[in-house]
Write a protein that holds these residues in place. Structure first.
Motif, PDB file in Angstrom:
ATOM      1  N   ILE A 100       0.831  -1.217   0.000  1.00  0.00           N
ATOM      2  CA  ILE A 100       0.000   0.000   0.000  1.00  0.00           C
ATOM      3  C   ILE A 100       0.861   1.260   0.000  1.00  0.00           C
ATOM      4  O   ILE A 100       0.396   2.351   0.318  1.00  0.00           O
ATOM      5  CB  ILE A 100      -0.970   0.017   1.209  1.00  0.00           C
ATOM      6  CG1 ILE A 100      -0.206  -0.148   2.528  1.00  0.00           C
ATOM      7  CG2 ILE A 100      -2.040  -1.045   1.062  1.00  0.00           C
ATOM      8  CD1 ILE A 100      -1.058   0.097   3.754  1.00  0.00           C
ATOM      9  N   ASP A 101       2.140   1.102  -0.383  1.00  0.00           N
ATOM     10  CA  ASP A 101       3.045   2.250  -0.394  1.00  0.00           C
ATOM     11  C   ASP A 101       2.862   3.114  -1.635  1.00  0.00           C
ATOM     12  O   ASP A 101       3.365   4.236  -1.694  1.00  0.00           O
ATOM     13  CB  ASP A 101       4.506   1.787  -0.302  1.00  0.00           C
ATOM     14  CG  ASP A 101       4.859   0.753  -1.368  1.00  0.00           C
ATOM     15  OD1 ASP A 101       3.980  -0.067  -1.698  1.00  0.00           O
ATOM     16  OD2 ASP A 101       5.994   0.774  -1.860  1.00  0.00           O
ATOM     17  N   GLU A 128      -8.052   0.898  -1.695  1.00  0.00           N
ATOM     18  CA  GLU A 128      -6.919   1.310  -0.859  1.00  0.00           C
ATOM     19  C   GLU A 128      -5.702   1.724  -1.681  1.00  0.00           C
ATOM     20  O   GLU A 128      -4.889   2.531  -1.230  1.00  0.00           O
ATOM     21  CB  GLU A 128      -6.526   0.174   0.086  1.00  0.00           C
ATOM     22  CG  GLU A 128      -7.512  -0.043   1.226  1.00  0.00           C
ATOM     23  CD  GLU A 128      -7.154  -1.253   2.079  1.00  0.00           C
ATOM     24  OE1 GLU A 128      -6.048  -1.812   1.890  1.00  0.00           O
ATOM     25  OE2 GLU A 128      -7.979  -1.655   2.914  1.00  0.00           O
ATOM     26  N   ILE A 129      -5.550   1.159  -2.883  1.00  0.00           N
ATOM     27  CA  ILE A 129      -4.384   1.511  -3.710  1.00  0.00           C
ATOM     28  C   ILE A 129      -4.743   2.540  -4.783  1.00  0.00           C
ATOM     29  O   ILE A 129      -3.977   2.759  -5.715  1.00  0.00           O
ATOM     30  CB  ILE A 129      -3.753   0.258  -4.349  1.00  0.00           C
ATOM     31  CG1 ILE A 129      -4.727  -0.453  -5.291  1.00  0.00           C
ATOM     32  CG2 ILE A 129      -3.232  -0.704  -3.282  1.00  0.00           C
ATOM     33  CD1 ILE A 129      -4.078  -1.485  -6.197  1.00  0.00           C
ATOM     34  N   SER A 130      -5.907   3.162  -4.651  1.00  0.00           N
ATOM     35  CA  SER A 130      -6.383   4.101  -5.662  1.00  0.00           C
ATOM     36  C   SER A 130      -6.092   5.539  -5.286  1.00  0.00           C
ATOM     37  O   SER A 130      -6.292   5.946  -4.142  1.00  0.00           O
ATOM     38  CB  SER A 130      -7.900   3.942  -5.854  1.00  0.00           C
ATOM     39  OG  SER A 130      -8.215   2.666  -6.311  1.00  0.00           O
ATOM     40  N   GLU A 131      -5.651   6.293  -6.275  1.00  0.00           N
ATOM     41  CA  GLU A 131      -5.584   7.742  -6.136  1.00  0.00           C
ATOM     42  C   GLU A 131      -7.003   8.301  -6.181  1.00  0.00           C
ATOM     43  O   GLU A 131      -7.944   7.627  -6.627  1.00  0.00           O
ATOM     44  CB  GLU A 131      -4.772   8.343  -7.286  1.00  0.00           C
ATOM     45  CG  GLU A 131      -3.283   8.060  -7.243  1.00  0.00           C
ATOM     46  CD  GLU A 131      -2.533   9.006  -6.326  1.00  0.00           C
ATOM     47  OE1 GLU A 131      -3.195   9.695  -5.525  1.00  0.00           O
ATOM     48  OE2 GLU A 131      -1.300   9.040  -6.401  1.00  0.00           O
ATOM     49  N   TYR A 132      -7.150   9.541  -5.774  1.00  0.00           N
ATOM     50  CA  TYR A 132      -8.443  10.212  -5.903  1.00  0.00           C
ATOM     51  C   TYR A 132      -8.834  10.274  -7.374  1.00  0.00           C
ATOM     52  O   TYR A 132      -8.001  10.518  -8.247  1.00  0.00           O
ATOM     53  CB  TYR A 132      -8.357  11.626  -5.316  1.00  0.00           C
ATOM     54  CG  TYR A 132      -9.612  12.434  -5.527  1.00  0.00           C
ATOM     55  CD1 TYR A 132     -10.765  12.168  -4.792  1.00  0.00           C
ATOM     56  CD2 TYR A 132      -9.644  13.439  -6.490  1.00  0.00           C
ATOM     57  CE1 TYR A 132     -11.926  12.897  -4.993  1.00  0.00           C
ATOM     58  CE2 TYR A 132     -10.797  14.185  -6.696  1.00  0.00           C
ATOM     59  CZ  TYR A 132     -11.928  13.903  -5.952  1.00  0.00           C
ATOM     60  OH  TYR A 132     -13.072  14.622  -6.163  1.00  0.00           O
ATOM     61  N   ASP A 133     -10.091  10.029  -7.680  1.00  0.00           N
ATOM     62  CA  ASP A 133     -10.619  10.138  -9.039  1.00  0.00           C
ATOM     63  C   ASP A 133     -10.047   9.068  -9.975  1.00  0.00           C
ATOM     64  O   ASP A 133      -9.856   9.315 -11.158  1.00  0.00           O
ATOM     65  CB  ASP A 133     -10.323  11.533  -9.611  1.00  0.00           C
ATOM     66  CG  ASP A 133     -11.491  12.049 -10.443  1.00  0.00           C
ATOM     67  OD1 ASP A 133     -12.625  11.622 -10.185  1.00  0.00           O
ATOM     68  OD2 ASP A 133     -11.250  12.854 -11.349  1.00  0.00           O
ATOM     69  N   SER A 134      -9.779   7.901  -9.455  1.00  0.00           N
ATOM     70  CA  SER A 134      -9.175   6.847 -10.272  1.00  0.00           C
ATOM     71  C   SER A 134     -10.239   5.960 -10.904  1.00  0.00           C
ATOM     72  O   SER A 134     -11.412   5.984 -10.535  1.00  0.00           O
ATOM     73  CB  SER A 134      -8.230   6.009  -9.416  1.00  0.00           C
ATOM     74  OG  SER A 134      -8.932   5.451  -8.328  1.00  0.00           O
ATOM     75  N   TYR A 135      -9.777   5.148 -11.875  1.00  0.00           N
ATOM     76  CA  TYR A 135     -10.650   4.213 -12.579  1.00  0.00           C
ATOM     77  C   TYR A 135     -10.201   2.781 -12.301  1.00  0.00           C
ATOM     78  O   TYR A 135      -9.000   2.507 -12.211  1.00  0.00           O
ATOM     79  CB  TYR A 135     -10.598   4.454 -14.090  1.00  0.00           C
ATOM     80  CG  TYR A 135     -11.197   5.775 -14.523  1.00  0.00           C
ATOM     81  CD1 TYR A 135     -12.541   5.875 -14.866  1.00  0.00           C
ATOM     82  CD2 TYR A 135     -10.415   6.936 -14.584  1.00  0.00           C
ATOM     83  CE1 TYR A 135     -13.097   7.085 -15.274  1.00  0.00           C
ATOM     84  CE2 TYR A 135     -10.956   8.147 -14.989  1.00  0.00           C
ATOM     85  CZ  TYR A 135     -12.299   8.209 -15.329  1.00  0.00           C
ATOM     86  OH  TYR A 135     -12.842   9.420 -15.717  1.00  0.00           O
ATOM     87  N   VAL A 136     -11.183   1.883 -12.199  1.00  0.00           N
ATOM     88  CA  VAL A 136     -10.886   0.457 -12.074  1.00  0.00           C
ATOM     89  C   VAL A 136     -11.632  -0.248 -13.194  1.00  0.00           C
ATOM     90  O   VAL A 136     -12.843  -0.071 -13.348  1.00  0.00           O
ATOM     91  CB  VAL A 136     -11.306  -0.123 -10.711  1.00  0.00           C
ATOM     92  CG1 VAL A 136     -10.818  -1.569 -10.580  1.00  0.00           C
ATOM     93  CG2 VAL A 136     -10.768   0.732  -9.565  1.00  0.00           C
ATOM     94  N   ILE A 137     -10.889  -1.022 -13.987  1.00  0.00           N
ATOM     95  CA  ILE A 137     -11.472  -1.727 -15.125  1.00  0.00           C
ATOM     96  C   ILE A 137     -11.477  -3.223 -14.815  1.00  0.00           C
ATOM     97  O   ILE A 137     -10.435  -3.812 -14.525  1.00  0.00           O
ATOM     98  CB  ILE A 137     -10.689  -1.445 -16.424  1.00  0.00           C
ATOM     99  CG1 ILE A 137     -10.763   0.047 -16.776  1.00  0.00           C
ATOM    100  CG2 ILE A 137     -11.250  -2.271 -17.578  1.00  0.00           C
ATOM    101  CD1 ILE A 137      -9.665   0.902 -16.277  1.00  0.00           C
ATOM    102  N   PHE A 138     -12.667  -3.806 -14.870  1.00  0.00           N
ATOM    103  CA  PHE A 138     -12.838  -5.224 -14.574  1.00  0.00           C
ATOM    104  C   PHE A 138     -13.203  -5.983 -15.851  1.00  0.00           C
ATOM    105  O   PHE A 138     -13.856  -5.448 -16.738  1.00  0.00           O
ATOM    106  CB  PHE A 138     -13.998  -5.443 -13.572  1.00  0.00           C
ATOM    107  CG  PHE A 138     -13.788  -4.828 -12.227  1.00  0.00           C
ATOM    108  CD1 PHE A 138     -13.162  -5.539 -11.210  1.00  0.00           C
ATOM    109  CD2 PHE A 138     -14.227  -3.533 -11.960  1.00  0.00           C
ATOM    110  CE1 PHE A 138     -12.982  -4.973  -9.953  1.00  0.00           C
ATOM    111  CE2 PHE A 138     -14.042  -2.954 -10.706  1.00  0.00           C
ATOM    112  CZ  PHE A 138     -13.420  -3.686  -9.708  1.00  0.00           C
ATOM    113  N   SER A 139     -12.797  -7.246 -15.907  1.00  0.00           N
ATOM    114  CA  SER A 139     -13.416  -8.180 -16.846  1.00  0.00           C
ATOM    115  C   SER A 139     -13.572  -9.505 -16.112  1.00  0.00           C
ATOM    116  O   SER A 139     -12.757  -9.848 -15.247  1.00  0.00           O
ATOM    117  CB  SER A 139     -12.588  -8.343 -18.127  1.00  0.00           C
ATOM    118  OG  SER A 139     -11.393  -9.052 -17.882  1.00  0.00           O
TER     119      SER A 139
END
Length: 236
Positions: A100-101, A128-139
């Motif tokens: 988480i660094d 927890e490892i996301s910056e503010y306003d980040s995107y996560v893409i799933f498949s």
């Protein structure tokens, strides 16, 4: 003389833009571009990176200025020639504690959530490892695909389910279920499409590939695999 791996054989017989064994990377990156999500100069992490097929696709798109990391529990890069020197690989067991660094702007979680026993914990760790306003893409596979519905109708076993441990799928989704699960964890689903509507072997024919993509955009709930672009509403 070493024998050619099955994956290498698949790649060799596909157009360059489909250089991954599930044909999903081009679809994902085209969707990201259509949604005007910038990848250049972003911190990117690929969870469950395997041999690095996504990394290869990113490099082919010219995403060279981004800091790209791939996390997986073992290092499989030696199985394919994948620009080893250009991206950071970390040994991380995604079912346990994560580093988480660092925080990331773009998180790819492709064909990984179905392997997680504790999916709630997985989704929270992505935050927890996301910056503010980040995107996560799933498949992920879709248990309610048209193919599976027909198989069950005739008493056959559905694809991607496992009565014995093979590729270790332990959680399966339908489109409404994964959308609900993501929303419960404060993810905003921006777009959901299918990877393909027609069988992959037909994608070598240009017209059928376009038709498959057209139908997959409109009928993801009938496709074998689905793609979801999400945005984290807030990081708690």
């Amino acid at each position: 003389m070493p024998t050619e791996s099955p994956i290498a054989h698949i790649l060799k017989n596909l157009p360059l833009e489909y250089q991954d064994p599930w044909w999903r990377n081009k679809r994902i990156l085209n969707l990201i571009e259509k949604l005007e999500i910038t990848l250049n100069n972003k911190k990117i992490v690929d969870l469950g990176c395997a041999q690095g097929w996504l990394e290869r696709s990113l490099f082919l798109r010219g995403i060279t200025k981004s800091r790209i990391q791939g996390w997986d529990r073992i290092d499989l890069r030696a199985e394919e020639k994948n620009y080893r020197e250009e991206w950071i690989h970390k040994i991380v067991d995604l079912s346990k504690n994560w580093p988480i660094d660092e925080k990331f702007n773009i998180i790819f979680a492709l064909e990984i959530i179905e392997h997680m026993i504790d999916t709630d914990s997985f989704l929270e760790k992505c935050k927890e490892i996301s910056e503010y306003d980040s995107y996560v893409i799933f498949s992920t596979p879709n248990i309610a695909s048209l193919k599976n519905r027909l198989k069950l109708l005739f008493g056959k076993y559905p694809d991607n389910m496992e009565y014995r441990n093979n590729i270790h799928h332990v959680r399966m989704y339908t489109v409404p279920t994964i959308k609900l699960h993501l929303e419960l964890h404060n993810y905003e689903v921006i777009k959901c499409i299918g990877v393909s509507f027609l069988p992959m072997r037909l994608h070598k024919i240009s017209f059928l590939r376009k038709l498959s993509n057209f139908l997959a955009n409109r009928l993801p709930s009938l496709c074998s695999n689905i793609i979801l672009v999400t945005k984290i509403k807030s990081i708690l």
